[in-house]
Design a protein around this motif. Structure first.
Motif, mmCIF file in Angstrom:
data_model
loop_
_atom_site.group_PDB
_atom_site.id
_atom_site.type_symbol
_atom_site.label_atom_id
_atom_site.label_comp_id
_atom_site.label_asym_id
_atom_site.label_seq_id
_atom_site.Cartn_x
_atom_site.Cartn_y
_atom_site.Cartn_z
ATOM 1 N N MET A 92 11.058 100.524 -29.354
ATOM 2 C CA MET A 92 12.205 100.042 -28.582
ATOM 3 C C MET A 92 13.020 99.046 -29.403
ATOM 4 O O MET A 92 14.248 99.074 -29.385
ATOM 5 N N TRP A 93 12.349 98.159 -30.151
ATOM 6 C CA TRP A 93 13.063 97.225 -31.014
ATOM 7 C C TRP A 93 13.783 97.987 -32.117
ATOM 8 O O TRP A 93 14.945 97.718 -32.429
ATOM 9 N N ASP A 94 13.112 98.966 -32.727
ATOM 10 C CA ASP A 94 13.731 99.740 -33.799
ATOM 11 C C ASP A 94 14.994 100.439 -33.297
ATOM 12 O O ASP A 94 16.029 100.447 -33.970
ATOM 13 N N SER A 95 14.922 100.999 -32.108
ATOM 14 C CA SER A 95 16.080 101.666 -31.517
ATOM 15 C C SER A 95 17.225 100.687 -31.295
ATOM 16 O O SER A 95 18.388 100.973 -31.610
ATOM 17 N N ARG A 96 16.903 99.512 -30.777
ATOM 18 C CA ARG A 96 17.925 98.477 -30.539
ATOM 19 C C ARG A 96 18.533 98.003 -31.854
ATOM 20 O O ARG A 96 19.746 97.852 -31.981
ATOM 21 N N MET A 97 17.683 97.786 -32.854
ATOM 22 C CA MET A 97 18.155 97.322 -34.164
ATOM 23 C C MET A 97 19.072 98.369 -34.800
ATOM 24 O O MET A 97 20.137 98.035 -35.325
ATOM 25 N N CYS A 98 18.696 99.644 -34.755
ATOM 26 C CA CYS A 98 19.532 100.710 -35.334
ATOM 27 C C CYS A 98 20.883 100.794 -34.626
ATOM 28 O O CYS A 98 21.916 100.988 -35.265
ATOM 29 N N TYR A 99 20.863 100.629 -33.313
ATOM 30 C CA TYR A 99 22.106 100.642 -32.541
ATOM 31 C C TYR A 99 23.023 99.500 -32.989
ATOM 32 O O TYR A 99 24.214 99.709 -33.253
ATOM 33 N N CYS A 100 22.485 98.292 -33.091
ATOM 34 C CA CYS A 100 23.291 97.123 -33.479
ATOM 35 C C CYS A 100 23.808 97.254 -34.915
ATOM 36 O O CYS A 100 24.964 96.931 -35.190
ATOM 37 N N ALA A 101 22.965 97.721 -35.820
ATOM 38 C CA ALA A 101 23.398 97.910 -37.208
ATOM 39 C C ALA A 101 24.485 98.979 -37.277
ATOM 40 O O ALA A 101 25.464 98.846 -38.020
ATOM 41 N N GLY A 102 24.335 100.029 -36.484
ATOM 42 C CA GLY A 102 25.327 101.096 -36.452
ATOM 43 C C GLY A 102 26.676 100.640 -35.926
ATOM 44 O O GLY A 102 27.724 101.119 -36.373
ATOM 45 N N LYS A 103 26.669 99.696 -34.990
ATOM 46 C CA LYS A 103 27.927 99.178 -34.436
ATOM 47 C C LYS A 103 28.793 98.514 -35.496
ATOM 48 O O LYS A 103 30.005 98.449 -35.345
#
Length: 181
Positions: free
Chosen positions: A125-136
């Protein structure tokens, strides 16, 4: 506390840090399955040693900055059941009860909404959140390199080891990129 020591005690408590860890040593599922079997296979993988060294070599060749930061309360930034997965219910420690619960409840059980360190899905769940934020902010995964990202607009690279970030970037852009992340 002794008279006159209240300020010192409050200062110490202000600085006191702790970590709540989900361990569930006595967790049971209604079906009798081992609770770990209820969760999907782990998908998150931290950066490898080779990935990190490659980012540093890239920075050295380009003459760029290498800087690092920690995510603040990383796992708590991720919602646990955004994927519609299995719910986790926990006994809420008395320390976290609202005052209105005193004398009303004995051992309240609440839905765990935020990802806690130690939960079987916390890393994903953290990895998914981190990838989303980095992608933004324009960071895209580098093919074949786990937890290594590149920002097309600047050429900057980002390596992630759980909640530790290492950024390689042009010196003029380093502070801007960190503020965006």
């Amino acid at each position: 506390a002794k008279p006159g020591h209240q300020e010192l005690l409050e200062a110490i408590l202000e600085e006191l840090r702790c970590r709540v860890v989900f361990t569930a040593p006595n967790a049971k599922s209604a079906s009798g399955l081992d609770p770990k079997e209820l969760y999907e296979t782990l998908g998150a993988a931290p950066i490898t040693f080779q990935g990190s060294r490659s980012l540093r070599a890239y920075a050295a060749i380009m003459g760029w900055d290498i800087s690092s930061r920690d995510a603040k309360s990383a796992y708590l930034q991720a919602r646990l059941n955004e994927d519609g997965g299995i719910e986790t219910w926990i006994v809420l420690p008395r320390t976290y009860w609202p005052a209105s619960w005193e004398g009303v409840y004995r051992r309240p059980v609440v839905l765990l909404e935020l990802s806690l360190y130690g939960h079987p899905k916390a890393g994903d769940m953290w990895d998914s959140r981190m990838c989303y934020c980095a992608g933004k902010v324009g960071f895209k995964p580098v093919p074949q390199w786990k937890s290594v990202f590149r920002q097309e607009s600047s050429g900057a690279g980002l390596g992630v080891y759980v909640d530790d970030f290492e950024l390689v970037s042009p010196p003029a852009l380093t502070d801007k990129i960190w503020s965006e992340l």
